[in-house]
Design a protein around this motif. Structure first.
Motif, PDB file in Angstrom:
ATOM      1  N   HIS A  37      12.032  82.445  77.864  1.00  0.00           N
ATOM      2  CA  HIS A  37      13.184  83.355  77.771  1.00  0.00           C
ATOM      3  C   HIS A  37      12.878  84.702  78.423  1.00  0.00           C
ATOM      4  CE1 HIS A  37      15.552  80.596  75.498  1.00  0.00           C
ATOM      5  NE2 HIS A  37      14.646  80.524  74.537  1.00  0.00           N
ATOM      6  N   LEU A  41      15.030  86.259  81.548  1.00  0.00           N
ATOM      7  CA  LEU A  41      15.621  87.598  81.533  1.00  0.00           C
ATOM      8  C   LEU A  41      15.096  88.457  82.686  1.00  0.00           C
ATOM      9  CD1 LEU A  41      15.643  88.336  77.702  1.00  0.00           C
ATOM     10  CD2 LEU A  41      17.648  88.012  79.170  1.00  0.00           C
ATOM     11  N   GLN A  55      19.776  97.234  77.110  1.00  0.00           N
ATOM     12  CA  GLN A  55      20.914  96.313  77.142  1.00  0.00           C
ATOM     13  C   GLN A  55      20.586  95.011  77.868  1.00  0.00           C
ATOM     14  OE1 GLN A  55      24.442  98.005  78.819  1.00  0.00           O
ATOM     15  NE2 GLN A  55      25.600  96.124  78.637  1.00  0.00           N
ATOM     16  N   THR A  56      19.814  95.087  78.939  1.00  0.00           N
ATOM     17  CA  THR A  56      19.594  93.906  79.758  1.00  0.00           C
ATOM     18  C   THR A  56      18.333  93.113  79.419  1.00  0.00           C
ATOM     19  OG1 THR A  56      18.512  95.243  81.451  1.00  0.00           O
ATOM     20  CG2 THR A  56      20.869  94.812  81.736  1.00  0.00           C
ATOM     21  N   ALA A  59      16.977  94.319  74.082  1.00  0.00           N
ATOM     22  CA  ALA A  59      17.818  93.876  72.971  1.00  0.00           C
ATOM     23  C   ALA A  59      18.093  92.366  73.009  1.00  0.00           C
ATOM     24  CB  ALA A  59      19.129  94.663  72.941  1.00  0.00           C
ATOM     25  N   PRO A  60      18.394  91.778  74.171  1.00  0.00           N
ATOM     26  CA  PRO A  60      18.680  90.344  74.185  1.00  0.00           C
ATOM     27  C   PRO A  60      17.500  89.452  73.793  1.00  0.00           C
ATOM     28  CG  PRO A  60      19.536  91.357  76.180  1.00  0.00           C
ATOM     29  CD  PRO A  60      18.711  92.394  75.472  1.00  0.00           C
ATOM     30  N   MET A  63      17.051  88.823  70.053  1.00  0.00           N
ATOM     31  CA  MET A  63      18.246  88.130  69.560  1.00  0.00           C
ATOM     32  C   MET A  63      18.180  86.646  69.928  1.00  0.00           C
ATOM     33  SD  MET A  63      21.032  88.707  67.816  1.00  0.00           S
ATOM     34  CE  MET A  63      21.098  90.470  67.855  1.00  0.00           C
ATOM     35  N   ILE A  64      17.753  86.353  71.152  1.00  0.00           N
ATOM     36  CA  ILE A  64      17.606  84.965  71.599  1.00  0.00           C
ATOM     37  C   ILE A  64      16.552  84.249  70.764  1.00  0.00           C
ATOM     38  CG2 ILE A  64      16.775  83.524  73.513  1.00  0.00           C
ATOM     39  CD1 ILE A  64      18.083  85.656  75.399  1.00  0.00           C
ATOM     40  N   ILE A  77      25.254  82.559  71.680  1.00  0.00           N
ATOM     41  CA  ILE A  77      24.462  83.772  71.436  1.00  0.00           C
ATOM     42  C   ILE A  77      25.342  85.001  71.224  1.00  0.00           C
ATOM     43  CG2 ILE A  77      24.084  84.390  73.874  1.00  0.00           C
ATOM     44  CD1 ILE A  77      21.449  84.626  71.078  1.00  0.00           C
ATOM     45  N   GLN A  78      26.468  85.088  71.920  1.00  0.00           N
ATOM     46  CA  GLN A  78      27.347  86.247  71.731  1.00  0.00           C
ATOM     47  C   GLN A  78      27.962  86.235  70.335  1.00  0.00           C
ATOM     48  OE1 GLN A  78      27.441  88.911  73.686  1.00  0.00           O
ATOM     49  NE2 GLN A  78      25.917  87.819  74.900  1.00  0.00           N
ATOM     50  N   LYS A  81      25.139  87.279  67.977  1.00  0.00           N
ATOM     51  CA  LYS A  81      24.925  88.725  68.054  1.00  0.00           C
ATOM     52  C   LYS A  81      25.987  89.473  67.257  1.00  0.00           C
ATOM     53  CE  LYS A  81      24.610  92.479  71.369  1.00  0.00           C
ATOM     54  NZ  LYS A  81      24.660  92.862  72.771  1.00  0.00           N
TER      55      LYS A  81
END
Length: 108
Positions: A37, A41, A55-56, A59-60, A63-64, A77-78, A81
């Motif tokens: 992952h 990213l 943001q890019t 944070a992701p 969460m992933i 995922i959205q 979140k």
């Protein structure tokens, strides 16, 4: 806001809860997935422009990993979140919105 954007004492409480889940053994078990992952990213980052790193990337990624850890389909995922943020801020939510989103989470 999530854990990173939360101030004490909420930050300390949330961090204690998460630290019980993210033990060294769990992280070792997830190491290959975390690396995969992370690489995805990184490769998705734009090369010719300024980015918001939080943001890019910053944070992701957790969460992933959290979604994967508890079995959430990464296509959702959205939703995940949104549900996490809602749970972290439930006291400030409108009751109708809270009920709607919690029903969606329960149905999932």
């Amino acid at each position: 806001r999530g854990l990173i954007g939360t101030d004490k004492p909420d930050h300390s409480r949330l961090r204690r809860l998460l630290s019980k889940t993210f033990t060294p053994h769990t992280i070792k078990r997830l190491e290959a997935s975390i690396q995969q992952h992370t690489n995805q990213l990184i490769h998705a980052l734009p090369r010719d422009t300024t980015i918001d790193f939080m943001q890019t990337f910053a944070a992701p990624l957790p969460m992933i990993i959290m979604a994967e850890l508890i079995g959430i389909d990464l296509k959702r995922i959205q939703d995940f979140k949104r549900w996490v943020n809602l749970l972290l801020t439930w006291r400030r939510q409108q009751p109708d919105n809270l009920m709607h989103e919690m029903t969606a989470l329960y149905d999932y």
